[in-house]
Design a protein around this motif. Sequence first.
Motif, mmCIF file in Angstrom:
data_model
loop_
_atom_site.group_PDB
_atom_site.id
_atom_site.type_symbol
_atom_site.label_atom_id
_atom_site.label_comp_id
_atom_site.label_asym_id
_atom_site.label_seq_id
_atom_site.Cartn_x
_atom_site.Cartn_y
_atom_site.Cartn_z
ATOM 1 N N TYR A 197 -22.482 28.887 6.315
ATOM 2 C CA TYR A 197 -23.406 29.802 5.636
ATOM 3 C C TYR A 197 -23.340 31.233 6.139
ATOM 4 N N ASN A 198 -23.041 31.474 7.404
ATOM 5 C CA ASN A 198 -22.941 32.848 7.907
ATOM 6 C C ASN A 198 -21.546 33.437 7.753
ATOM 7 N N GLN A 199 -20.579 32.621 7.433
ATOM 8 C CA GLN A 199 -19.198 33.055 7.209
ATOM 9 C C GLN A 199 -18.673 32.213 6.047
ATOM 10 N N PRO A 200 -19.107 32.534 4.815
ATOM 11 C CA PRO A 200 -18.889 31.630 3.685
ATOM 12 C C PRO A 200 -17.501 31.636 3.039
ATOM 13 N N ALA A 201 -16.592 32.458 3.506
ATOM 14 C CA ALA A 201 -15.284 32.459 2.857
ATOM 15 C C ALA A 201 -14.175 32.692 3.866
ATOM 16 N N GLY A 202 -13.061 32.040 3.608
ATOM 17 C CA GLY A 202 -11.860 32.212 4.412
ATOM 18 C C GLY A 202 -10.677 32.037 3.482
ATOM 19 N N GLN A 203 -9.495 32.019 4.042
ATOM 20 C CA GLN A 203 -8.300 31.888 3.218
ATOM 21 C C GLN A 203 -8.256 30.522 2.537
ATOM 22 N N GLY A 204 -8.554 30.504 1.249
ATOM 23 C CA GLY A 204 -8.464 29.289 0.463
ATOM 24 C C GLY A 204 -9.684 28.393 0.489
ATOM 25 N N VAL A 205 -10.725 28.749 1.258
ATOM 26 C CA VAL A 205 -11.910 27.902 1.357
ATOM 27 C C VAL A 205 -13.158 28.767 1.218
ATOM 28 N N THR A 206 -14.096 28.299 0.395
ATOM 29 C CA THR A 206 -15.352 29.024 0.181
ATOM 30 C C THR A 206 -16.509 28.039 0.231
ATOM 31 N N TYR A 207 -17.590 28.467 0.876
ATOM 32 C CA TYR A 207 -18.828 27.679 0.917
ATOM 33 C C TYR A 207 -19.845 28.340 0.004
ATOM 34 N N ILE A 261 -18.221 23.145 -1.357
ATOM 35 C CA ILE A 261 -17.072 23.660 -0.626
ATOM 36 C C ILE A 261 -15.945 23.704 -1.654
ATOM 37 N N VAL A 262 -15.429 24.892 -1.905
ATOM 38 C CA VAL A 262 -14.342 25.044 -2.867
ATOM 39 C C VAL A 262 -13.070 25.290 -2.080
ATOM 40 N N VAL A 263 -12.072 24.436 -2.318
ATOM 41 C CA VAL A 263 -10.782 24.571 -1.654
ATOM 42 C C VAL A 263 -9.750 24.930 -2.707
ATOM 43 N N ASP A 264 -9.192 26.125 -2.575
ATOM 44 C CA ASP A 264 -8.107 26.570 -3.453
ATOM 45 C C ASP A 264 -6.826 26.327 -2.665
ATOM 46 N N ALA A 273 -3.769 26.474 -3.259
ATOM 47 C CA ALA A 273 -2.693 27.460 -3.390
ATOM 48 C C ALA A 273 -2.922 28.660 -2.470
ATOM 49 N N ALA A 274 -4.176 28.917 -2.088
ATOM 50 C CA ALA A 274 -4.505 30.066 -1.242
ATOM 51 C C ALA A 274 -4.605 29.715 0.240
ATOM 52 N N VAL A 275 -4.484 28.433 0.574
ATOM 53 C CA VAL A 275 -4.544 28.022 1.981
ATOM 54 C C VAL A 275 -3.216 28.407 2.640
ATOM 55 N N PRO A 276 -3.273 29.094 3.803
ATOM 56 C CA PRO A 276 -2.030 29.503 4.470
ATOM 57 C C PRO A 276 -1.124 28.310 4.761
ATOM 58 N N PRO A 277 0.182 28.529 4.728
ATOM 59 C CA PRO A 277 1.143 27.432 4.918
ATOM 60 C C PRO A 277 0.976 26.659 6.219
ATOM 61 N N GLY A 278 0.519 27.286 7.289
ATOM 62 C CA GLY A 278 0.373 26.602 8.575
ATOM 63 C C GLY A 278 -0.822 25.676 8.662
ATOM 64 N N ILE A 279 -1.709 25.717 7.688
ATOM 65 C CA ILE A 279 -2.892 24.860 7.703
ATOM 66 C C ILE A 279 -2.530 23.525 7.078
ATOM 67 N N GLU A 280 -2.732 22.460 7.830
ATOM 68 C CA GLU A 280 -2.391 21.119 7.363
ATOM 69 C C GLU A 280 -3.608 20.300 6.952
ATOM 70 N N LYS A 281 -4.814 20.701 7.448
ATOM 71 C CA LYS A 281 -5.996 19.892 7.186
ATOM 72 C C LYS A 281 -7.236 20.773 7.118
ATOM 73 N N ILE A 282 -8.108 20.466 6.169
ATOM 74 C CA ILE A 282 -9.408 21.104 6.048
ATOM 75 C C ILE A 282 -10.432 19.988 6.184
ATOM 76 N N VAL A 283 -11.336 20.143 7.145
ATOM 77 C CA VAL A 283 -12.327 19.120 7.424
ATOM 78 C C VAL A 283 -13.686 19.618 6.932
ATOM 79 N N GLU A 322 -11.837 14.893 4.436
ATOM 80 C CA GLU A 322 -10.729 15.755 4.834
ATOM 81 C C GLU A 322 -9.856 16.027 3.613
ATOM 82 N N VAL A 323 -9.416 17.247 3.509
ATOM 83 C CA VAL A 323 -8.415 17.619 2.511
ATOM 84 C C VAL A 323 -7.180 17.953 3.343
#
Length: 155
Positions: free
Chosen positions: A11-21, A32-35, A37-47, A95-96
């Motif tokens: 809630y205090n940091q609601p957006a990052g590369q490819g992920v929005t709260y 939680i919206v996970v795009d 295509a916008a997640v950096p290549p080095g990211i393998e998992k979103i919890v 997990e995504v």
Amino acid sequence: KVRSDDDFIFYNQPAGQGVTYRSGGGTAPDAIVVDTAAVPPGIEKIVVTASPDGAGQTFQGIEPTATVRNADDGSVLATFTPPQLGAETALVVIEVYRRGGAWKARAVGQGYADGLAGIATDFGVSVEEEPAAAPVAVTPPAPVAAPVDPRIAAP
């Protein structure tokens, strides 16, 4: 492992590369919206994690449900409600993750009795304890002299 604090979305940091709260404002579910295509290549998992709003509140009697939707048309792809929870104060809901170049979702439902700090520790984040408040020294008040009547001359 988490790379830095910038990887945390909440809630205090609601957006990052490819992920929005998005907060539901108490009247609708949070999202939680996970795009992917916008997640950096080095990211393998979103919890995706959850914790009740109240300090020290547990999941007793709460049934958090994850719903995975197609971003194009909003259709439901999967839903997941963890088994009945009790003393847990934080939860890894889903997990995504990237496998073989494709993104997948996995229902998890693992609860933690030690809050979000327990989850953070499991993902390689050092959680520093708040230092205990230093004891406050209580100094007795200094004696107060009796008021002097200016009409009385000192000897």
